[in-house]
Design a protein around this motif. Structure first.
Motif, mmCIF file in Angstrom:
data_model
loop_
_atom_site.group_PDB
_atom_site.id
_atom_site.type_symbol
_atom_site.label_atom_id
_atom_site.label_comp_id
_atom_site.label_asym_id
_atom_site.label_seq_id
_atom_site.Cartn_x
_atom_site.Cartn_y
_atom_site.Cartn_z
ATOM 1 N N GLN A 284 0.834 -1.204 0.000
ATOM 2 C CA GLN A 284 0.000 0.000 0.000
ATOM 3 C C GLN A 284 0.871 1.258 0.000
ATOM 4 O O GLN A 284 0.557 2.249 -0.672
ATOM 5 C CB GLN A 284 -0.919 -0.006 1.219
ATOM 6 C CG GLN A 284 -1.935 -1.130 1.211
ATOM 7 C CD GLN A 284 -2.687 -1.240 2.529
ATOM 8 O OE1 GLN A 284 -2.272 -0.675 3.549
ATOM 9 N NE2 GLN A 284 -3.785 -1.989 2.528
ATOM 10 N N GLN B 282 2.369 1.815 -3.464
ATOM 11 C CA GLN B 282 1.327 2.302 -4.376
ATOM 12 C C GLN B 282 1.025 3.775 -4.097
ATOM 13 O O GLN B 282 0.886 4.581 -5.035
ATOM 14 C CB GLN B 282 0.066 1.454 -4.209
ATOM 15 C CG GLN B 282 -1.074 1.854 -5.151
ATOM 16 C CD GLN B 282 -2.294 0.964 -4.954
ATOM 17 O OE1 GLN B 282 -2.248 -0.012 -4.209
ATOM 18 N NE2 GLN B 282 -3.379 1.297 -5.620
ATOM 19 N N GLN B 283 0.948 4.135 -2.822
ATOM 20 C CA GLN B 283 0.675 5.518 -2.458
ATOM 21 C C GLN B 283 1.822 6.437 -2.869
ATOM 22 O O GLN B 283 1.599 7.541 -3.381
ATOM 23 C CB GLN B 283 0.433 5.619 -0.957
ATOM 24 C CG GLN B 283 -0.036 7.002 -0.512
ATOM 25 C CD GLN B 283 -0.162 7.099 0.995
ATOM 26 O OE1 GLN B 283 0.846 7.049 1.696
ATOM 27 N NE2 GLN B 283 -1.391 7.244 1.485
ATOM 28 N N GLU C 298 1.667 7.166 -6.503
ATOM 29 C CA GLU C 298 0.616 8.138 -6.794
ATOM 30 C C GLU C 298 1.065 9.552 -6.413
ATOM 31 O O GLU C 298 0.810 10.521 -7.144
ATOM 32 C CB GLU C 298 -0.658 7.757 -6.038
ATOM 33 C CG GLU C 298 -1.858 8.655 -6.314
ATOM 34 C CD GLU C 298 -2.328 8.575 -7.765
ATOM 35 O OE1 GLU C 298 -2.981 9.531 -8.224
ATOM 36 O OE2 GLU C 298 -2.038 7.563 -8.424
#
Length: 671
Positions: A260, A263-264, A267
């Motif tokens: 996570q 992925q963050q 982004e």
């Protein structure tokens, strides 16, 4: 039952939340550890539980008259009396209760109207004194002090004569000897050698009260606790089981968290790139502002990876080439008073690739021997012969204190590190607990522990092929110890070290040198083998002479790698003793077979235990199902009765199968 608990406790320092709605309950039988990254607030949490720090909100409740002992990390000193007298101060509550008994006795002499209530109170105090061990306080104090490493002679010494580490041992002893209901221990193992840690481990296993402790010793935790609380970002999470079980469970959680996080971060990078490229263009201004709002929202909920769970790995610079024989010691003799030798005629061979741990009680000469090997101490007799091409790197707490200068930590290491390691310095500093702005601290403002970590890291940057390390794990947390041990395992040279961390020793050592007053022994196996040898010797299973030469003997130089002597001169017998002793290599082989058999037996014992628990569970379920049939709502309803009977039949079949498996396993144990 004595207890201390607090519910929904919150505490903040400035804009930082230390505790956020934290709840903990400690009672008799609680065996808990508190973990978290450095600076997470572990010490603060323990102080709140001890009633020394008031939370901003929430409630703390302790049972009336519950005795709570609290031990801080450091800072306690004692002076003005002997050790025995200082220990007696731990029983101040008993003296207060005796004073209350005298007061009640004086009041009873006047034949007051409330005689009955006074007698009841008098009896309750006597019972409390007896249960607290008050009448055995002198024996208890002596047992605890000796267990923690003090000698009988120390009992009459003035407390101000003891160094800082021993001052904290005094404080720990006082916390333990009063038999409190709840123990709160912040880093109790910091100042203990391996023998004192083993004693404390047994004490806590036998302890009937509840305790919460912080420690960086994984082996110690695995053998004392059954639940772990992790403090992270102000939140407290509970993990049943020992510390190794907690780490495994947390590793699974961390895999998801890292995915996570990555992925963050991707982004965030994507949004930042868009804003950077198009934020100044009028045609894209609205979109850039929208992206900025999205970025701000992500930043508010940014995932943080706990520092103590980040995996960092580094390797040493390549060790310079050296021959097979690294070090030869011949007749090493050392005395500080000219009368009692610390080391006397010690001979030793160290070969390339050895990971030799030097073991022995305090005062046995471990640090003295390391200083002689490193060339720091030249006031001895005998010979230290280094092999061809051997270069030594030496670490001790003493040489860490000599670090001085106005350079920052980062500047100092950048000026000394090989070029290929400079890009990794930040990671390495983080692994040794220097994170964020810590790397810009100047050397002159560092604490003793911080200097020790800098000195150790500084040593690891230089290409050597013989590392001599005296307590390298002091001032390191568990994660840092793991990083160091992994690097030492991959190290291409030889290591001679002293440590009080059993997990670190077992993970690294391949040979053991044991020092004792008047004797020394070398063991060709790892530390687990060495400890098993000691246990077997204590139980009379094998002779205690294996691998031993008396300090001061004129026996020829030898090591665990020397050929086995002829039958006429047993290798393990003291010179001239004529006593036949099983060779260390044969003993090790026998022990390996015993170890294998013991492992198989433990496996069967665990199977039997698991089956017994399973049988108990199924029996309880079967009893519950049978009770259902006596319920009118069930036996008057055909469908319900049929379903319950099917459940009973299935449980009965399951119980028969478990009993057969239990009988088979139990027979194996009896064989």
């Amino acid at each position: 039952m004595a207890f201390v608990q607090f519910s929904q406790v919150s505490l903040a320092f400035g804009d930082r939340d230390i505790l956020k709605n934290v709840s903990v309950n400690l009672q008799a039988g609680s065996k808990a550890a508190l973990t978290g990254a450095n600076g997470a607030g572990k010490s603060t949490l323990i102080k709140v539980m001890a009633g020394l720090v008031q939370p901003d909100s929430g409630s703390r409740v302790a049972q009336k008259d519950a005795r709570i002992s609290y031990l801080p990390q450091s800072g306690l000193t004692h002076q003005g009396c002997t050790l025995r007298e200082e220990a007696d101060k731990a029983f101040a509550f008993g003296y207060e209760l005796n004073a209350e008994l005298e007061r009640i006795g004086d009041e009873l002499k006047n034949n007051p109207p409330n005689t009955r209530s006074l007698l009841e109170k008098h009896d309750a105090i006597l019972t409390e004194l007896e249960n607290s061990g008050w009448n055995r306080r002198a024996v208890t104090a002596e047992q605890v002090l000796i267990g923690l490493g003090f000698s009988h002679a120390d009992l009459e010494r003035r407390t101000e004569e003891f160094s800082g580490g021993w001052q904290m041992r005094i404080a720990l002893a006082k916390a333990l000897m009063v038999n409190p209901d709840i123990l709160l221990l912040d880093e109790p193992t910091n100042y203990l050698d391996i023998e004192a840690r083993a004693w404390l481990e047994k004490f806590l296993n036998d302890y009937k009260g509840g305790f919460l402790l912080v420690s960086h010793d994984r082996y110690f935790l695995d053998h004392t606790i059954n639940v772990v609380y992790e403090l992270f970002n102000g939140d407290l999470h509970k993990y049943p089981g020992n510390f190794t079980h907690y780490e495994k469970a947390r590793a699974v959680e961390l895999e998801t968290l890292i995915a996570q996080y990555e992925q963050q971060q991707a982004e965030i990078a994507k949004l930042e790139d868009f804003i950077r490229r198009f934020g100044v263009k009028a045609t894209k201004a609205a979109q850039a502002q929208e992206r900025q709002k999205m970025l701000d929202k992500l930043r508010e909920n940014e995932i943080v990876i706990p520092e103590n769970l980040k995996k960092i790995h580094f390797t040493f610079p390549q060790a310079p080439h050296a021959g097979r024989l690294i070090l030869t010691l011949k007749g090493i003799t050392k005395s500080y008073d000219g009368a009692s030798p610390v080391l006397n005629n010690l001979d030793l061979l160290v070969e390339n690739g050895d990971r030799l741990v030097v073991a022995g009680h305090n005062g046995a000469g471990k640090s003295t021997l390391l200083r002689i090997i490193a060339g720091v101490d030249s006031d001895f007799s005998g010979e230290v012969i280094l092999g061809a091409g051997v270069s030594i790197g030496y670490f001790s707490q003493d040489n860490a204190e000599s670090l001085k200068g106005s350079q920052t930590i980062l500047e100092l290491l950048e000026s000394e590190a090989p070029l290929e390691l400079i890009p990794r310095l930040r990671d390495m500093l983080g692994a040794f607990l220097f994170r964020g702005d810590d790397v810009f601290k100047s050397i002159d403002v560092l604490s003793g522990g911080e200097k020790s970590r800098v000195a150790l890291l500084r040593l690891l940057l230089h290409p050597v092929n013989l590392l001599v390390l005296d307590e390298p794990t002091n001032h390191l947390d568990m994660h840092s110890k793991d990083v160091l041990m992994d690097a030492l395992k991959d190290f291409g040279g030889t290591v001679i070290f002293v440590s009080h961390d059993r997990g670190f020793i077992e993970g690294l050592s391949t040979r053991v040198l044991e020092l004792k007053p008047g004797a020394y022994r070398t063991f060709p196996g790892d530390y687990e083998y060495y400890m098993q040898r000691l246990e077997d010797e204590a139980n009379g299973i094998i002779d205690g002479g294996g691998g031993c030469l008396p300090l001061g003997s004129n026996a020829p130089l030898r090591s665990a790698f020397s050929p086995t002597p002829s039958a006429g001169t047993p290798r393990n017998a003291p010179s001239g003793s004529g006593k036949q002793v099983t060779p260390a290599s044969a003993t090790k082989q026998n022990w390996e077979e015993q170890k294998k058999l013991a492992a198989e037996r433990r496996k069967i014992e665990r199977e039997v235990e698991s089956l017994e628990k399973g049988i108990e569970t199924v029996e309880n379920k079967l009893k519950e199902a049978q009770n259902k049939l006596s319920n009118p709502d069930v036996y008057t309803n055909g469908e319900k009765a049929k379903a319950v009977q099917q459940e009973i039949d299935a449980l009965s079949a399951q119980l028969d199968e478990l009993n057969v498996r239990w009988e088979t396993a139990a027979e194996k144990l009896e064989a």
